[in-house]
Design a protein around this motif. Structure first.
Motif: not given
Length: 163
Positions: A76-80, A119-122, A128-132, A140-152
């Motif tokens: 939820g926090i990472l989605g926000g 890009a962040p939504v995708l 979320f879909l590929l790591t079910t 969570i590791a892939w989502l944290l990598a996206g947080v670092a890569l997709l910084l606006p």
């Protein structure tokens, strides 16, 4: 001569014959195998072996294990954060639109702006879909990598007000 009951149309002679009950067979009646934590099944049929947990509950491979509270709160926090990133890309990109017109044409700028906003939504949806079927830490590791890569970066460098 008719008996006068309504069930005659739904019955056949010989329905009570016990030799017609074939049952499910011995393989379907056998209990499913489950191993305690720390043991690993090897060989044919090992994918069908379940797990016995410390509290006595049994989880079979076909059953989905629900996510824990910490995982749900983290998602939820990472989605926000990803939603804020999309808003940040939109605000930062719109602030740069009039200032840097000489770099690319308006059509190319609009296309890249909306790709940057999506890009962040995708990324969140794809992870979320590929790591079910993966463990929660992988998601969570892939989502944290996206947080670092997709910084606006346009929003970070210029901000909502600009200079």
């Amino acid at each position: 001569m008719a008996r006068g009951t309504d069930d005659d149309a739904l019955a056949w002679d010989g329905d009570d014959d016990p030799t017609l009950d074939v049952g499910a067979g011995p393989a379907a009646d056998a209990p499913l195998a489950a191993l305690p934590d720390g043991f690993t099944a090897v060989g044919r049929g090992s994918a069908d072996v379940g797990r016995v947990h410390d509290d006595g509950s049994v989880t079979m491979p076909q059953e989905r294990v629900p996510m824990g509270n910490a995982t749900l709160i983290t998602l939820g926090i990472l989605g926000g954060v990803y939603l804020l990133y999309a808003i940040g890309w939109l605000i930062g990109g719109l602030r740069l639109q009039g200032a840097r017109q000489y770099l690319v044409s308006d059509v190319m700028y609009q296309g890249s702006l909306w790709l940057a906003v999506l890009a962040p939504v995708l990324w969140f949806g794809t992870v979320f879909l590929l790591t079910t079927a993966a463990k929660p830490w992988v998601r969570i590791a892939w989502l944290l990598a996206g947080v670092a890569l997709l910084l606006p970066w346009p929003f970070v460098m210029i901000g909502a007000v600009g200079r």
